[in-house]
Design an enzyme around this catalytic site. Structure first.
Site, PDB file in Angstrom:
ATOM      1  N   ASP A 127       9.237   3.107  -0.093  1.00  0.00           N
ATOM      2  CA  ASP A 127       8.462   3.583   0.640  1.00  0.00           C
ATOM      3  C   ASP A 127       8.327   3.109   2.181  1.00  0.00           C
ATOM      4  O   ASP A 127       7.962   2.073   2.553  1.00  0.00           O
ATOM      5  CB  ASP A 127       6.828   3.225   0.260  1.00  0.00           C
ATOM      6  CG  ASP A 127       5.729   4.000   0.841  1.00  0.00           C
ATOM      7  OD1 ASP A 127       6.003   4.787   1.969  1.00  0.00           O
ATOM      8  OD2 ASP A 127       4.395   3.747   0.558  1.00  0.00           O
ATOM      9  N   LYS A 176       3.868   8.864   8.925  1.00  0.00           N
ATOM     10  CA  LYS A 176       3.697   8.500  10.166  1.00  0.00           C
ATOM     11  C   LYS A 176       4.772   8.769  11.385  1.00  0.00           C
ATOM     12  O   LYS A 176       4.540   9.917  11.814  1.00  0.00           O
ATOM     13  CB  LYS A 176       3.727   7.031  10.298  1.00  0.00           C
ATOM     14  CG  LYS A 176       2.613   6.418   8.884  1.00  0.00           C
ATOM     15  CD  LYS A 176       2.058   5.068   9.186  1.00  0.00           C
ATOM     16  CE  LYS A 176       0.763   4.993   8.480  1.00  0.00           C
ATOM     17  NZ  LYS A 176       0.877   4.242   7.114  1.00  0.00           N
ATOM     18  N   TYR A 183       0.948  -1.228  -0.132  1.00  0.00           N
ATOM     19  CA  TYR A 183      -0.198  -0.056   0.073  1.00  0.00           C
ATOM     20  C   TYR A 183       0.793   1.300  -0.104  1.00  0.00           C
ATOM     21  O   TYR A 183       1.928   1.370   0.932  1.00  0.00           O
ATOM     22  CB  TYR A 183      -0.968  -0.137   1.123  1.00  0.00           C
ATOM     23  CG  TYR A 183      -1.751   1.189   1.419  1.00  0.00           C
ATOM     24  CD1 TYR A 183      -2.870   1.543   0.484  1.00  0.00           C
ATOM     25  CD2 TYR A 183      -1.557   2.088   2.527  1.00  0.00           C
ATOM     26  CE1 TYR A 183      -3.576   2.540   0.717  1.00  0.00           C
ATOM     27  CE2 TYR A 183      -2.372   3.437   2.365  1.00  0.00           C
ATOM     28  CZ  TYR A 183      -3.361   3.586   1.545  1.00  0.00           C
ATOM     29  OH  TYR A 183      -4.257   4.784   1.634  1.00  0.00           O
TER      30      TYR A 183
END
Ligand SMILES: *Cc1c(COP(=O)(O)O)cnc(C)c1O
Length: 439
Positions: free
Chosen positions: A247, A275, A152
């Site tokens: 990522d 995050k 994702y």
């Protein structure tokens, strides 16, 4: 003896708030997985958090292993972060002009990370990845990108794409509203498959701008890749003039201060963060070599901007967070705590011979209700196994343990989880597994 399901906690106030929320927001939420569609019951409305604990609107207390999906590596209401935010908030919230705080956070990151020379702050992981893809395309003057099934990368159009059938496939959109022509530029292959990688570069020679992979795929189970595979990926991208994008929105500052790049000892071309980098505030970032970053506007031709980018309060939260993370003992301690916790869970599972595995890296862990020794590709996860997760999830909530509301989600341990928290959590996890696997 048959285990009894623990009585359901009261969700009266959360239930009412959710009914109201459904009149305001699609599905009652501002991000889909929060809607509890994959587990029993309706979402808990959280009122506050402190250290490893959260409390919902009905006053139920939980030990939290979701940790806001990863950002809260220092737990809730961390003193340093709170004080940093308060110290800066009186100076105004946003200026749309540079502040010293951006320099400070950048300095902290770049000084301690040998994999990137320059960085650009944005406001979410999605934005970081979207910008990294544009940079890769702008730099290579190629359009196609390769992603892996089961990774994702946020919700930008080019990445809401899933595999069709076959070794190498043009992506199919995984969301309405994504033009087919966009999906045609995204090629999707399986993880941990060197043959598929070789094939994609043969079939699309000189057309691939970049391959993007999660540092460690952790959004669809925890799909641990071998070091050899990651090094193969590095080598084949380089041979073909394609960039490698890591990522690291989850793995950055989680696997270690230098994330998956250091974990695998590999130099990606572009790295994205999110995050943890904002300590619970909305921050994302992408970084690369001086040469690549010179392509970004205003220095270069790749446009990328943001009204709230580098927001001073968010920078202050990031600085306070990363200042703690650079302490030499931080990761060894947190990772050892997690390893011991996971080892105890595995030992219990082994004595009971339950068909469940716990995969783990650093302070991330994932329950796989599977007999397989290894799960490295998305299609190795059995959809039926999620029924077992649902039973465990409900039982754990009723026992005061908060896990993410889907069996595809990983758990996180923060530095705020105490030995006592983890002892309590283990006891309840054992009981929940007994319930799942009784008979
Ligand atoms: C969470 C996540 C994103 C998206 O970040 P948002 O801040 O939710 O937009 C992108 N990539 C990875 C690997 C993620 O885990």
């Amino acid at each position: 003896m048959k285990s009894q399901k623990t009585a359901d906690i009261s969700r009266e106030k959360s239930g009412k708030l959710f009914e109201k929320a459904k009149t305001y927001f699609p599905g009652g939420v501002n991000s889909p997985v929060r809607a509890f569609k994959s587990v029993y019951g309706s979402p808990l409305f959280i009122e506050k958090g402190d250290k490893a604990h959260i409390w919902d609107a009905d006053g139920n207390e939980f030990i939290d292993f979701c940790c806001s999906w990863g950002p809260l590596i220092l737990g809730h209401n961390n003193t340093d972060i709170r004080e940093a935010v308060i110290a800066n908030i009186g100076n105004g919230l946003s200026f749309g002009a540079p502040t010293k705080l951006e320099n400070e956070l950048a300095d902290l990151i770049l000084y301690n990370n040998k994999y990137i020379d320059k960085i650009r702050f944005v406001s979410s992981g999605t934005e970081a990845v979207m910008s990294a893809i544009r940079l890769a395309r702008g730099y290579t003057k190629r359009d196609k990108i390769v992603k892996f099934e089961g990774c994702y990368h946020g919700h930008s159009d080019s990445l809401l794409v899933k595999a069709g059938s076959g070794l190498v496939t043009f992506g199919e959109t995984s969301s309405a509203g994504v033009p087919k022509s966009f999906a045609d530029e995204t090629l999707v292959i399986d993880l941990n498959d060197t043959e598929a990688l070789t094939a994609v570069f043969e079939q699309f020679k000189d057309q691939i701008a970049a391959v993007i992979i999660e540092g460690v795929p952790a959004n669809n189970g925890l799909l641990l890749q071998s070091k050899e595979y990651i090094h193969f990926l590095r080598a084949i991208t380089k041979e073909n003039g394609a960039l490698l994008i890591f990522d690291e929105v989850i793995t950055g500052f989680r696997l270690g201060f230098e994330g998956a790049a250091a974990y695998y000892d590999v130099q990606p071309d572009i790295i994205t963060y999110g995050k943890i980098i904002g300590g619970g505030m909305p921050v994302g970032a992408y970084g690369a070599s001086n040469e690549l970053m010179a392509c970004i506007s205003p220095d270069g031709a790749v446009y990328q901007a943001g009204t709230l980018s580098g927001n001073p309060i968010a920078m202050a939260a990031g600085i306070a967070t990363l200042t703690t993370l650079v302490q030499p003992a931080f990761y060894p301690t947190l990772n050892a705590t997690t390893a011991a916790f996971v080892a105890d869970l595995r030992a219990y599972i082994a004595t009971k011979n339950y068909p469940v595995k716990i995969f783990s890296v650093a302070s991330i862990f994932w329950f796989a209700f599977s007999e397989l020794e290894q799960i490295q590709k998305a299609n190795e996860i059995q959809a039926e196994s999620m029924e077992l997760y649902k039973v465990m999830h409900r039982e754990l909530l009723n026992r005061g343990i908060y896990f993410g509301p889907s069996g595809y989600e990983v758990g996180f341990i923060s530095a705020a989880h105490t030995t006592e928290d983890l002892e309590i959590a283990k006891k309840h996890i054992f009981a929940a597994l007994d319930l799942v696997f009784q008979d």
